[in-house]
Scaffold this motif. Sequence first.
Motif, PDB file in Angstrom:
ATOM      1  N   LYS A   2       0.832  -1.198   0.000  1.00 59.86           N
ATOM      2  CA  LYS A   2       0.000   0.000   0.000  1.00 59.86           C
ATOM      3  C   LYS A   2       0.877   1.262   0.000  1.00 59.86           C
ATOM      4  O   LYS A   2       0.609   2.231  -0.690  1.00 59.86           O
ATOM      5  N   TRP A   6       1.112   4.404  -2.667  1.00 57.95           N
ATOM      6  CA  TRP A   6       0.958   5.768  -2.140  1.00 57.95           C
ATOM      7  C   TRP A   6       2.087   6.669  -2.642  1.00 57.95           C
ATOM      8  O   TRP A   6       1.866   7.788  -3.101  1.00 57.95           O
ATOM      9  N   VAL A   9       1.574   7.588  -6.169  1.00 61.21           N
ATOM     10  CA  VAL A   9       0.579   8.661  -6.295  1.00 61.21           C
ATOM     11  C   VAL A   9       1.240  10.005  -6.023  1.00 61.21           C
ATOM     12  O   VAL A   9       1.074  10.968  -6.765  1.00 61.21           O
ATOM     13  N   ILE A  10       2.057  10.043  -4.973  1.00 60.65           N
ATOM     14  CA  ILE A  10       2.724  11.303  -4.634  1.00 60.65           C
ATOM     15  C   ILE A  10       3.616  11.764  -5.774  1.00 60.65           C
ATOM     16  O   ILE A  10       3.569  12.914  -6.192  1.00 60.65           O
ATOM     17  N   LEU A  13       1.706  13.251  -8.459  1.00 55.19           N
ATOM     18  CA  LEU A  13       1.184  14.575  -8.098  1.00 55.19           C
ATOM     19  C   LEU A  13       2.265  15.635  -8.183  1.00 55.19           C
ATOM     20  O   LEU A  13       2.036  16.746  -8.651  1.00 55.19           O
ATOM     21  N   VAL A  14       3.475  15.257  -7.713  1.00 56.40           N
ATOM     22  CA  VAL A  14       4.556  16.226  -7.765  1.00 56.40           C
ATOM     23  C   VAL A  14       4.883  16.586  -9.211  1.00 56.40           C
ATOM     24  O   VAL A  14       5.057  17.756  -9.555  1.00 56.40           O
ATOM     25  N   PHE A  16       2.835  16.435 -11.694  1.00 51.30           N
ATOM     26  CA  PHE A  16       1.695  17.237 -12.122  1.00 51.30           C
ATOM     27  C   PHE A  16       1.877  18.684 -11.659  1.00 51.30           C
ATOM     28  O   PHE A  16       1.704  19.634 -12.407  1.00 51.30           O
ATOM     29  N   ALA A  17       2.346  18.787 -10.396  1.00 52.69           N
ATOM     30  CA  ALA A  17       2.554  20.112  -9.829  1.00 52.69           C
ATOM     31  C   ALA A  17       3.605  20.876 -10.619  1.00 52.69           C
ATOM     32  O   ALA A  17       3.440  22.053 -10.936  1.00 52.69           O
TER      33      ALA A  17
ATOM     34  N   SER B 102      -6.469   8.341   1.662  1.00 55.22           N
ATOM     35  CA  SER B 102      -5.555   8.486   0.516  1.00 55.22           C
ATOM     36  C   SER B 102      -6.068   9.580  -0.409  1.00 55.22           C
ATOM     37  O   SER B 102      -5.296  10.301  -1.037  1.00 55.22           O
ATOM     38  N   ARG B 105      -5.217  12.874   1.303  1.00 52.74           N
ATOM     39  CA  ARG B 105      -3.773  13.114   1.210  1.00 52.74           C
ATOM     40  C   ARG B 105      -3.418  13.711  -0.136  1.00 52.74           C
ATOM     41  O   ARG B 105      -2.630  14.633  -0.244  1.00 52.74           O
ATOM     42  N   ALA B 106      -4.043  13.176  -1.173  1.00 52.01           N
ATOM     43  CA  ALA B 106      -3.775  13.705  -2.514  1.00 52.01           C
ATOM     44  C   ALA B 106      -4.207  15.167  -2.598  1.00 52.01           C
ATOM     45  O   ALA B 106      -3.490  16.013  -3.127  1.00 52.01           O
ATOM     46  N   ILE B 109      -1.927  18.091  -1.237  1.00 51.75           N
ATOM     47  CA  ILE B 109      -0.707  18.486  -1.935  1.00 51.75           C
ATOM     48  C   ILE B 109      -0.977  19.527  -3.023  1.00 51.75           C
ATOM     49  O   ILE B 109      -0.072  20.154  -3.540  1.00 51.75           O
ATOM     50  N   TRP B 110      -2.230  19.742  -3.309  1.00 48.31           N
ATOM     51  CA  TRP B 110      -2.560  20.604  -4.432  1.00 48.31           C
ATOM     52  C   TRP B 110      -1.989  22.021  -4.425  1.00 48.31           C
ATOM     53  O   TRP B 110      -1.565  22.499  -5.467  1.00 48.31           O
ATOM     54  N   VAL B 173       4.157  16.634   1.680  1.00 46.00           N
ATOM     55  CA  VAL B 173       4.715  15.538   0.891  1.00 46.00           C
ATOM     56  C   VAL B 173       5.960  14.988   1.568  1.00 46.00           C
ATOM     57  O   VAL B 173       6.119  13.777   1.752  1.00 46.00           O
ATOM     58  N   LEU B 176       5.149  13.363   5.024  1.00 43.22           N
ATOM     59  CA  LEU B 176       4.504  12.059   4.846  1.00 43.22           C
ATOM     60  C   LEU B 176       5.520  11.014   4.419  1.00 43.22           C
ATOM     61  O   LEU B 176       5.535   9.899   4.949  1.00 43.22           O
TER      62      LEU B 176
END
Lengths: 471, 293
Positions: A2, A6, A9-10, A13-14, A16-17, B102, B105-106, B109-110, B173, B176
């Motif tokens: 898991k 996770w 996913v992070i 996202l980073v 994407f950021a 989850s 958490r996503a 970060i936005w 981020v 975590l």
Amino acid sequence: MKNRRWLIVISYLVMFAMILGACAPKAEPTATDAPPAPEATDVPDAPTDVPAPTAEPVAAEPEPAEITFWHAMSGSRGDVINAIAERFMEANPHIKLTAEYSGSYAETLTKALAATRSGTPPTIVQVYEVGTESMLDSGAIVPVYTLNKGEVDWADVVQPILKYYSKDGELYCMPFNSSTAMVYYNIDMLEAAGIDVGTPPTTWAEIEEYSLKVIEAGLAPGGFSMGWPAWILEQTYAMHDQLFADSDNGRGGLATEVYLNSDFGVKVLTEWQRMADEKVLVYGGREYSANDPFLAAQFPFLIQSTSSLGGILGKATFKVGTTFLPRLDGDYPKGNSVVGGGCLWLMDGTTPAQQAAAWEFFKFINTPAETIAWHKETGYFPATNTAYEQLKAEGWFEEEPNHATAFNQILGGADTPASVGVLLGNFVQIRDIVGAAIEDVVVNGVDPKTALDKATADSNQVLSDYASLLK
Amino acid sequence: MQTRFPNRVMPYLLLAPMVVVVIIFFIFPSVESLQLSFFRVSPLGDRRLFVGFENFIRLFTKPDYLNSLWVTARFSVFVVFVGLATSMVVAVVANQRLRGFSFYRALLIWPYALSPAIAGLVWGLMMNPNFGLGSILLKRLTGIEFNYLTSSTSALLFLGLAATWKMFGYNIVFFLAGLQGLPTELLEAASLDGAGGWIKFWRITFPLLSPTTFFLFVMNTLYSFFECFGLVHITTQGGPGQATNLMVFNLYKDGFIGMDTGFASAQSIILLILVAVLTLLQFRFAGSKVFYQ
């Protein structure tokens, strides 16, 4: 397991950021070297592969040229400029004019000077009135009077505008978007407060009195606000025929000191501070941010540039009236409001063909048709008397009396050195100093004399630094 | 065990791009700034006057600049401490095994996806004293008048909050990731010994998380000194008065609006020295307390 998912996913996202961050709009517009194809598209900045018109030789046509025009007109005014550029290229197919928005006035000036320094100046640059002295002294410009071979009659340019941009009787840049400040008011709100709008306020005391009536009637939380406060202070000096700086406001030679902490300056700021304490004066930021609360009926009066007229009339949900800038009670001589806005400068380091093309453009915007269109769409002055007469003849001012206010104000004033407008070296910095001083007084409660003494010392330092570099 | 490149030139070739980038974008401009800081330069850059240390002397005798230092210091302390504290709390909470977390958490970060300028735009609209939803709600619910245009305290607080919010996602981020890497045995052992959540956090989680915290400490300090320019530029423009005139914004104003290149260069040198010293101090003092597993 898991955890790992996770982390994936992070990391997504980073990424994407980062992509979003990279796509975020930048203040600086990308300089497109590719000229737009006038007939192919109406998107002004679209790059194109169409070769320069040299491919189609026309014997009678003048030399083809590509010119760039950097301006500071964002939003709807920028659209108006793009339309002008298109009409110009239609009339002059041998010229490719690229009109580019290059940021705020201050940024446009900085960028133009930086580009000149690196040897790639724009052909034409729009500079606000504050930058005039810096442009004159830069040695990087071609004065427009040297281009005029009797084709344009400068005497046709509206006097206060002509005077503002002239030095020793010669015009240095092409008047384009000239404005001044005036008072806007919310007719509905004043009527609701039982005020006769047939006689709008003429003094600061009346503005205060009417404001208090509106506030007491619970119609709005505040009385008035100002756009460009430092400029309004300069306007107030000129309206009362008070010099802002020595050497006749810098018109008779380089100014070496400002008269900010004069009795007059202290008096104005003391009044402003008192009205701010009464909640009559609502501080509204340094440029146009006071327009929104005025439109939202937060206060009945707004002192702002005439260039906001088009926008305000378009957005207001109430009847808008306009009137002359207020005067102080007391025995002050009659002055005039000062021209602001921008002027078009031709940069040195451009080719003769480009300079000729720029001159064509200047003549184009000076035609009555273009001058009138520009005035109607933005609220800036019609810069020539011919255009003004035509507008009058077609009944425009009776139809739109608000468009006549500023013009009547500036033509009805006295013609004195103090009312022509200030020329200062590095005026941009001095504006900022004055802007901060005004904020200190009306927002932070600093004693007006103290704030102005400091602003005077700082401004004089700027002037002496500026002078030291000219020797 | 050392491995050797078969080729002597290869390592230099591999290093070259980075070295070139550092020279072009860091060393060269810094040297030029240092040189310019001893001159008074005309707006066009064509005339310059050697003035020795005048620019520096003026800076440190100018109340506005001293004020700017003080404003930056307060802003920086706020952003670093409030930012790290809140994001650590949120990260610890978000690290629990709860249904739907989850997803949250996503979402957390936005804000990091936004540039400071956009964050400024969002906050500027939200807290606009006239029509901002945030400021209206605040006034209706608590009666507090929050006007960042006309109140110096509100303005600085406003900037601090916006800057902290913008960095929130980034901090979370890393926190975590740090929390995920903690050895669970220690926490389980502590639980068996009867330690409560509070004690477990302060005795185990916090010390073990210190490398992450220290890294974020340095990053947030750099962020508050250099990257918040866009935020100030979009919202307060350094005002009201000089209340939010951060050093980096003051530099921009003098250098790019006032076109006083020499004076601005002197400020950039001071900023560089200041951040270098701060980072050194952090490594020296805070760094020695960091517990690396």
